[in-house]
Design a protein around this motif. Structure first.
Motif, short mmCIF file in Angstrom:
data_model
loop_
_atom_site.label_atom_id
_atom_site.label_comp_id
_atom_site.label_asym_id
_atom_site.label_seq_id
_atom_site.Cartn_x
_atom_site.Cartn_y
_atom_site.Cartn_z
N GLU A 46 30.30 8.19 48.05
CA GLU A 46 29.67 7.07 47.35
C GLU A 46 29.36 7.45 45.91
O GLU A 46 29.10 8.62 45.60
CB GLU A 46 28.37 6.65 48.05
N GLY A 47 29.35 6.46 45.05
CA GLY A 47 28.99 6.68 43.66
C GLY A 47 27.51 6.92 43.52
O GLY A 47 26.71 6.26 44.18
N VAL A 48 27.15 7.85 42.67
CA VAL A 48 25.74 8.17 42.41
C VAL A 48 25.33 7.61 41.05
O VAL A 48 24.36 6.86 40.94
CB VAL A 48 25.51 9.69 42.44
N ALA A 49 26.09 7.98 40.02
CA ALA A 49 25.78 7.52 38.66
C ALA A 49 26.99 7.73 37.77
O ALA A 49 27.86 8.54 38.08
CB ALA A 49 24.58 8.28 38.10
N SER A 50 27.00 6.99 36.69
CA SER A 50 28.11 7.11 35.75
C SER A 50 27.60 6.95 34.33
O SER A 50 26.60 6.28 34.09
CB SER A 50 29.16 6.05 36.05
N LEU A 56 26.04 6.33 25.99
CA LEU A 56 25.36 5.10 25.58
C LEU A 56 25.22 4.12 26.74
O LEU A 56 24.33 3.27 26.73
CB LEU A 56 26.11 4.45 24.43
N ARG A 57 26.11 4.21 27.70
CA ARG A 57 26.03 3.33 28.87
C ARG A 57 25.87 4.19 30.11
O ARG A 57 26.59 5.17 30.29
CB ARG A 57 27.28 2.49 29.01
N THR A 58 24.94 3.85 30.95
CA THR A 58 24.75 4.55 32.22
C THR A 58 24.55 3.54 33.32
O THR A 58 23.97 2.47 33.11
CB THR A 58 23.55 5.50 32.17
N TRP A 59 25.03 3.90 34.49
CA TRP A 59 24.85 3.06 35.68
C TRP A 59 24.43 3.95 36.84
O TRP A 59 24.86 5.11 36.93
CB TRP A 59 26.15 2.33 36.03
N TYR A 60 23.65 3.41 37.73
CA TYR A 60 23.17 4.15 38.89
C TYR A 60 23.29 3.28 40.13
O TYR A 60 23.15 2.06 40.08
CB TYR A 60 21.70 4.52 38.73
N THR A 61 23.50 3.94 41.24
CA THR A 61 23.32 3.27 42.52
C THR A 61 21.85 2.90 42.63
O THR A 61 20.97 3.73 42.36
CB THR A 61 23.73 4.20 43.67
N ASP A 62 21.57 1.67 42.99
CA ASP A 62 20.20 1.15 42.95
C ASP A 62 19.21 2.04 43.69
O ASP A 62 18.09 2.27 43.23
CB ASP A 62 20.16 -0.26 43.53
N SER A 63 19.61 2.54 44.84
CA SER A 63 18.68 3.30 45.67
C SER A 63 18.28 4.63 45.05
O SER A 63 17.31 5.26 45.49
CB SER A 63 19.30 3.55 47.05
N LEU A 64 19.02 5.07 44.01
CA LEU A 64 18.73 6.37 43.42
C LEU A 64 18.07 6.26 42.05
O LEU A 64 17.68 7.29 41.46
CB LEU A 64 20.02 7.18 43.28
N TRP A 107 32.34 0.98 38.23
CA TRP A 107 32.18 2.40 37.95
C TRP A 107 32.10 3.21 39.24
O TRP A 107 32.39 4.40 39.26
CB TRP A 107 30.92 2.65 37.10
N PHE A 108 31.67 2.61 40.33
CA PHE A 108 31.43 3.30 41.59
C PHE A 108 32.68 3.34 42.49
O PHE A 108 32.62 3.84 43.61
CB PHE A 108 30.31 2.58 42.35
N VAL A 109 33.79 2.80 42.01
CA VAL A 109 35.03 2.79 42.79
C VAL A 109 35.76 4.10 42.56
O VAL A 109 36.29 4.35 41.47
CB VAL A 109 35.92 1.59 42.40
N GLN A 110 35.79 4.96 43.57
CA GLN A 110 36.34 6.30 43.35
C GLN A 110 37.81 6.27 42.97
O GLN A 110 38.28 7.16 42.26
CB GLN A 110 36.10 7.17 44.58
N GLY A 111 38.54 5.27 43.40
CA GLY A 111 39.95 5.18 43.03
C GLY A 111 40.19 4.95 41.55
O GLY A 111 41.31 5.08 41.07
N SER A 112 39.13 4.63 40.82
CA SER A 112 39.25 4.40 39.39
C SER A 112 39.29 5.70 38.59
O SER A 112 39.59 5.68 37.40
CB SER A 112 38.05 3.57 38.90
N TYR A 113 38.96 6.80 39.23
CA TYR A 113 38.83 8.08 38.54
C TYR A 113 40.08 8.92 38.71
O TYR A 113 40.60 9.06 39.81
CB TYR A 113 37.59 8.82 39.03
N ASN A 114 40.52 9.49 37.60
CA ASN A 114 41.76 10.25 37.59
C ASN A 114 41.56 11.73 37.88
O ASN A 114 42.48 12.40 38.35
CB ASN A 114 42.43 10.13 36.21
#
Length: 126
Positions: A46-50, A56-64, A107-114
């Protein structure tokens, strides 16, 4: 091409803190979307943060939100994850990842990361 190496994983007691690091080599580090994912035993990753655009931009899984903080130091080509008030449910292998771009919607979609690191183990005991 980006190579990622995580460090900082450890065994801690519930309520403790850890800071994970992800060192990057290869060009264009500061322009990439960088993220932390985790995979607990028997669960999907699961995605934790990005973080993007140099932090300048950050995103988090709500629960964290409020316990975990993602930052990056472009002078050291290093991504960090500060984890506070750790709980046994935070036990997982934490991996960093890089993508050429990301957005709040995926951002939390692991397939998006190379690019991926090998992961570092975090174990929280009660």
């Amino acid at each position: 091409q980006v190579q990622l190496v995580e460090s900082g994983g450890d065994s801690v007691l519930s309520g403790g803190s850890l800071r994970l690091s992800c060192g990057a080599s290869g060009g264009g580090y500061s322009t990439y979307c960088l993220a932390w994912f985790r995979q607990a035993p028997g669960k999907e990753r699961e995605g934790v943060a990005s973080t993007y655009t140099g932090g300048l931009r950050t995103w988090y899984t709500d629960s964290l939100k409020g316990r975990f903080t993602i930052t990056q130091d472009n002078t050291k080509n290093t991504l960090y994850l500060q984890m506070n008030t750790l709980k046994p449910d935070d036990t997982a292998v934490y991996s960093c990842a890089a993508a050429r771009s990301c957005a709040s919607a995926w951002w939390f979609v692991q397939g998006s990361y190379n690019y991926w690191g090998q992961g570092t183990q975090v174990t929280v005991s009660s």
